[in-house]
Design a protein around this motif. Sequence first.
Motif: not given
Length: 218
Positions: A113-127, A152-163
Amino acid sequence: MGYVSAVPVPQPRAARTGGAASSGARRSLAAALLLGALGATVVLLSAGQIWAEGTAAVGGGTVPVEADGGAVTGVPTALAIVGLAALVAVFAVRRTGRTMVAALLALSGAGAAVAAVLGASDSSALNAEAARISGNTAAAVGSLSHTVWPYVTAAGAVLILAAGLFALRFGTSWPAMGGRYERSGAPRAARRPATVDPDRPEDLWKALDRGEDPTHGS
């Protein structure tokens, strides 16, 4: 003529408590399985979608560039796979081992979840993609925008956390694979060896095939 009472016979308190506990264990087990499997599926699918879009200057014009979740960060995918493995392993271990695996399951979800949220604002891959297309290592992306897929990825990760949290809270009451105990928790009755008739050769051969001594007890 006698009368038949319709009053139900009260059950022992221990039986009622045990039945309620067993029902609660089954519900928590089903919830953890559903949350973990659904969450990992969402992460794996959404991580392959386009996360970021933009344009790169090439030859006096611009071309569109895009990056999927795997190009932005591979952490959510890797942790979703770890979470799936931990979800299966929860049922193969007991006691302290089960607690440790449940903690790994929860940490996998939190990390993804943390990695997905951080990746939401990352531009290095596009550069990096813009530099590859233009042949200019100093190229930068213009008109940068991000899609909803990182969230959406972060939401799925939260479900894994809940499990994982379900497994930490209720996992001690779940059954384990290959256990020696029945559902009631009582040891299985030992199998009694079959009776061997010394006057019947077929019984002697069957006893020898089972590894028994057909002469024992005769």
